[in-house]
Design a protein around this motif. Structure first.
Motif, PDB file in Angstrom:
ATOM      1  N   MET A 134       0.825  -1.192   0.000  1.00  0.00           N
ATOM      2  CA  MET A 134       0.000   0.000   0.000  1.00  0.00           C
ATOM      3  C   MET A 134       0.869   1.255   0.000  1.00  0.00           C
ATOM      4  O   MET A 134       0.493   2.245  -0.609  1.00  0.00           O
ATOM      5  CB  MET A 134      -0.925  -0.031   1.216  1.00  0.00           C
ATOM      6  N   ARG A 135       2.001   1.187   0.653  1.00  0.00           N
ATOM      7  CA  ARG A 135       2.893   2.339   0.715  1.00  0.00           C
ATOM      8  C   ARG A 135       3.300   2.779  -0.692  1.00  0.00           C
ATOM      9  O   ARG A 135       3.190   3.958  -1.046  1.00  0.00           O
ATOM     10  CB  ARG A 135       4.111   1.991   1.557  1.00  0.00           C
ATOM     11  N   ASN A 136       3.747   1.825  -1.494  1.00  0.00           N
ATOM     12  CA  ASN A 136       4.175   2.156  -2.859  1.00  0.00           C
ATOM     13  C   ASN A 136       3.009   2.658  -3.702  1.00  0.00           C
ATOM     14  O   ASN A 136       3.168   3.588  -4.500  1.00  0.00           O
ATOM     15  CB  ASN A 136       4.817   0.944  -3.525  1.00  0.00           C
ATOM     16  N   ARG A 137       1.859   2.051  -3.503  1.00  0.00           N
ATOM     17  CA  ARG A 137       0.700   2.453  -4.304  1.00  0.00           C
ATOM     18  C   ARG A 137       0.308   3.899  -4.034  1.00  0.00           C
ATOM     19  O   ARG A 137       0.072   4.677  -4.967  1.00  0.00           O
ATOM     20  CB  ARG A 137      -0.475   1.521  -4.010  1.00  0.00           C
ATOM     21  N   ILE A 138       0.222   4.265  -2.781  1.00  0.00           N
ATOM     22  CA  ILE A 138      -0.206   5.628  -2.457  1.00  0.00           C
ATOM     23  C   ILE A 138       0.854   6.647  -2.869  1.00  0.00           C
ATOM     24  O   ILE A 138       0.534   7.726  -3.378  1.00  0.00           O
ATOM     25  CB  ILE A 138      -0.599   5.765  -0.972  1.00  0.00           C
ATOM     26  N   LEU A 139       2.124   6.304  -2.705  1.00  0.00           N
ATOM     27  CA  LEU A 139       3.181   7.240  -3.108  1.00  0.00           C
ATOM     28  C   LEU A 139       3.246   7.390  -4.624  1.00  0.00           C
ATOM     29  O   LEU A 139       3.411   8.509  -5.133  1.00  0.00           O
ATOM     30  CB  LEU A 139       4.529   6.767  -2.555  1.00  0.00           C
ATOM     31  N   ASN A 140       3.088   6.292  -5.350  1.00  0.00           N
ATOM     32  CA  ASN A 140       3.095   6.366  -6.819  1.00  0.00           C
ATOM     33  C   ASN A 140       1.905   7.156  -7.345  1.00  0.00           C
ATOM     34  O   ASN A 140       2.045   7.964  -8.267  1.00  0.00           O
ATOM     35  CB  ASN A 140       3.112   4.962  -7.431  1.00  0.00           C
ATOM     36  N   TYR A 141       0.745   6.912  -6.765  1.00  0.00           N
ATOM     37  CA  TYR A 141      -0.442   7.632  -7.224  1.00  0.00           C
ATOM     38  C   TYR A 141      -0.328   9.127  -6.911  1.00  0.00           C
ATOM     39  O   TYR A 141      -0.666   9.971  -7.744  1.00  0.00           O
ATOM     40  CB  TYR A 141      -1.712   7.057  -6.596  1.00  0.00           C
ATOM     41  N   SER A 142       0.174   9.442  -5.742  1.00  0.00           N
ATOM     42  CA  SER A 142       0.351  10.843  -5.369  1.00  0.00           C
ATOM     43  C   SER A 142       1.331  11.536  -6.319  1.00  0.00           C
ATOM     44  O   SER A 142       1.091  12.670  -6.756  1.00  0.00           O
ATOM     45  CB  SER A 142       0.848  10.927  -3.933  1.00  0.00           C
ATOM     46  N   GLN A 143       2.403  10.842  -6.659  1.00  0.00           N
ATOM     47  CA  GLN A 143       3.379  11.400  -7.606  1.00  0.00           C
ATOM     48  C   GLN A 143       2.751  11.602  -8.987  1.00  0.00           C
ATOM     49  O   GLN A 143       2.995  12.608  -9.656  1.00  0.00           O
ATOM     50  CB  GLN A 143       4.598  10.477  -7.705  1.00  0.00           C
ATOM     51  N   LYS A 144       1.935  10.644  -9.410  1.00  0.00           N
ATOM     52  CA  LYS A 144       1.271  10.742 -10.715  1.00  0.00           C
ATOM     53  C   LYS A 144       0.362  11.975 -10.778  1.00  0.00           C
ATOM     54  O   LYS A 144       0.404  12.744 -11.749  1.00  0.00           O
ATOM     55  CB  LYS A 144       0.455   9.481 -10.959  1.00  0.00           C
ATOM     56  N   ILE A 145      -0.426  12.188  -9.741  1.00  0.00           N
ATOM     57  CA  ILE A 145      -1.332  13.345  -9.714  1.00  0.00           C
ATOM     58  C   ILE A 145      -0.543  14.646  -9.625  1.00  0.00           C
ATOM     59  O   ILE A 145      -0.859  15.627 -10.317  1.00  0.00           O
ATOM     60  CB  ILE A 145      -2.340  13.221  -8.542  1.00  0.00           C
ATOM     61  N   ARG A 146       0.505  14.658  -8.810  1.00  0.00           N
ATOM     62  CA  ARG A 146       1.333  15.855  -8.687  1.00  0.00           C
ATOM     63  C   ARG A 146       1.952  16.219 -10.040  1.00  0.00           C
ATOM     64  O   ARG A 146       1.979  17.387 -10.428  1.00  0.00           O
ATOM     65  CB  ARG A 146       2.425  15.627  -7.632  1.00  0.00           C
ATOM     66  N   THR A 147       2.400  15.204 -10.782  1.00  0.00           N
ATOM     67  CA  THR A 147       2.973  15.437 -12.108  1.00  0.00           C
ATOM     68  C   THR A 147       1.930  15.985 -13.069  1.00  0.00           C
ATOM     69  O   THR A 147       2.207  16.923 -13.829  1.00  0.00           O
ATOM     70  CB  THR A 147       3.571  14.125 -12.668  1.00  0.00           C
ATOM     71  N   LEU A 148       0.724  15.416 -13.037  1.00  0.00           N
ATOM     72  CA  LEU A 148      -0.350  15.919 -13.908  1.00  0.00           C
ATOM     73  C   LEU A 148      -0.667  17.378 -13.622  1.00  0.00           C
ATOM     74  O   LEU A 148      -0.866  18.178 -14.542  1.00  0.00           O
ATOM     75  CB  LEU A 148      -1.615  15.086 -13.710  1.00  0.00           C
ATOM     76  N   ILE A 149      -0.712  17.728 -12.357  1.00  0.00           N
ATOM     77  CA  ILE A 149      -1.067  19.101 -11.984  1.00  0.00           C
ATOM     78  C   ILE A 149       0.046  20.071 -12.371  1.00  0.00           C
ATOM     79  O   ILE A 149      -0.230  21.163 -12.882  1.00  0.00           O
ATOM     80  CB  ILE A 149      -1.383  19.175 -10.479  1.00  0.00           C
ATOM     81  N   THR A 150       1.288  19.684 -12.164  1.00  0.00           N
ATOM     82  CA  THR A 150       2.381  20.612 -12.453  1.00  0.00           C
ATOM     83  C   THR A 150       2.628  20.759 -13.949  1.00  0.00           C
ATOM     84  O   THR A 150       2.993  21.840 -14.406  1.00  0.00           O
ATOM     85  CB  THR A 150       3.681  20.173 -11.752  1.00  0.00           C
ATOM     86  N   GLU A 151       2.451  19.668 -14.718  1.00  0.00           N
ATOM     87  CA  GLU A 151       2.657  19.773 -16.163  1.00  0.00           C
ATOM     88  C   GLU A 151       1.552  20.567 -16.836  1.00  0.00           C
ATOM     89  O   GLU A 151       1.802  21.292 -17.783  1.00  0.00           O
ATOM     90  CB  GLU A 151       2.758  18.378 -16.785  1.00  0.00           C
ATOM     91  N   TYR A 185      -6.244  15.791  -0.775  1.00  0.00           N
ATOM     92  CA  TYR A 185      -7.299  16.794  -0.640  1.00  0.00           C
ATOM     93  C   TYR A 185      -6.867  18.104  -1.298  1.00  0.00           C
ATOM     94  O   TYR A 185      -7.670  18.772  -1.945  1.00  0.00           O
ATOM     95  CB  TYR A 185      -7.642  17.051   0.823  1.00  0.00           C
ATOM     96  N   THR A 186      -5.610  18.478  -1.129  1.00  0.00           N
ATOM     97  CA  THR A 186      -5.134  19.709  -1.774  1.00  0.00           C
ATOM     98  C   THR A 186      -5.082  19.538  -3.288  1.00  0.00           C
ATOM     99  O   THR A 186      -5.366  20.481  -4.022  1.00  0.00           O
ATOM    100  CB  THR A 186      -3.756  20.139  -1.244  1.00  0.00           C
ATOM    101  N   TYR A 187      -4.733  18.334  -3.748  1.00  0.00           N
ATOM    102  CA  TYR A 187      -4.767  18.069  -5.193  1.00  0.00           C
ATOM    103  C   TYR A 187      -6.189  18.218  -5.715  1.00  0.00           C
ATOM    104  O   TYR A 187      -6.401  18.765  -6.799  1.00  0.00           O
ATOM    105  CB  TYR A 187      -4.258  16.668  -5.521  1.00  0.00           C
ATOM    106  N   TYR A 188      -7.138  17.723  -4.968  1.00  0.00           N
ATOM    107  CA  TYR A 188      -8.548  17.843  -5.353  1.00  0.00           C
ATOM    108  C   TYR A 188      -8.917  19.316  -5.524  1.00  0.00           C
ATOM    109  O   TYR A 188      -9.533  19.696  -6.522  1.00  0.00           O
ATOM    110  CB  TYR A 188      -9.425  17.171  -4.299  1.00  0.00           C
ATOM    111  N   ASP A 189      -8.536  20.133  -4.559  1.00  0.00           N
ATOM    112  CA  ASP A 189      -8.838  21.565  -4.635  1.00  0.00           C
ATOM    113  C   ASP A 189      -8.172  22.218  -5.845  1.00  0.00           C
ATOM    114  O   ASP A 189      -8.783  23.045  -6.536  1.00  0.00           O
ATOM    115  CB  ASP A 189      -8.388  22.274  -3.356  1.00  0.00           C
ATOM    116  N   ARG A 190      -6.944  21.844  -6.124  1.00  0.00           N
ATOM    117  CA  ARG A 190      -6.232  22.429  -7.269  1.00  0.00           C
ATOM    118  C   ARG A 190      -6.855  22.003  -8.592  1.00  0.00           C
ATOM    119  O   ARG A 190      -6.933  22.802  -9.537  1.00  0.00           O
ATOM    120  CB  ARG A 190      -4.754  22.060  -7.202  1.00  0.00           C
TER     121      ARG A 190
END
Length: 112
Positions: free
Chosen positions: A1-18, A101-106
């Motif tokens: 679960m650790r890897n899954r949540i970190l990978n997903y968080s990174q994926k969303i962060r990348t989508l938002i920043t790009e 939650y902050t990603y959701y808001d962004r």
């Protein structure tokens, strides 16, 4: 679960920043909501397990005070060795869900 949540968080962060023009933000938002619900459920389960182990640790420490034997001390140390990783994992889950939650808001800002 650790890897899954970190990978997903990174994926969303990348989508938002790009911020690509062809990104379907509604689809990303719906997927994020589904993943948040999965991670919230995981977080709740780990909270219950962590609380249970913390209570067991308190009981075992109290038992050590009344019956100071090597077995009660070993029991207390064993429970403590299990409690520490549960606390670390719950800490990770809590922080990553809060970050989502902050990603959701962004993403909502991008949609509007």
């Amino acid at each position: 679960m650790r890897n899954r949540i970190l990978n997903y968080s990174q994926k969303i962060r990348t989508l938002i920043t790009e911020d690509k023009a062809d990104t379907d933000w509604n689809r990303v938002l719906n997927d994020l909501l589904i993943q948040i619900s999965f991670f919230q459920h995981e977080r709740l389960i780990h909270l219950l397990v962590t609380i249970t182990f913390a209570l067991l640790e308190i009981i075992s420490i109290a038992l050590c005070l009344f019956c100071n034997t090597i077995m009660t001390i070993l029991l207390s140390l064993l429970i403590l060795c299990l409690l520490i990783p549960y606390i670390r994992h719950y800490y990770l889950l809590e922080n990553e869900v809060q970050r989502m939650y902050t990603y959701y808001d962004r993403i909502l800002e991008k949609i509007k």
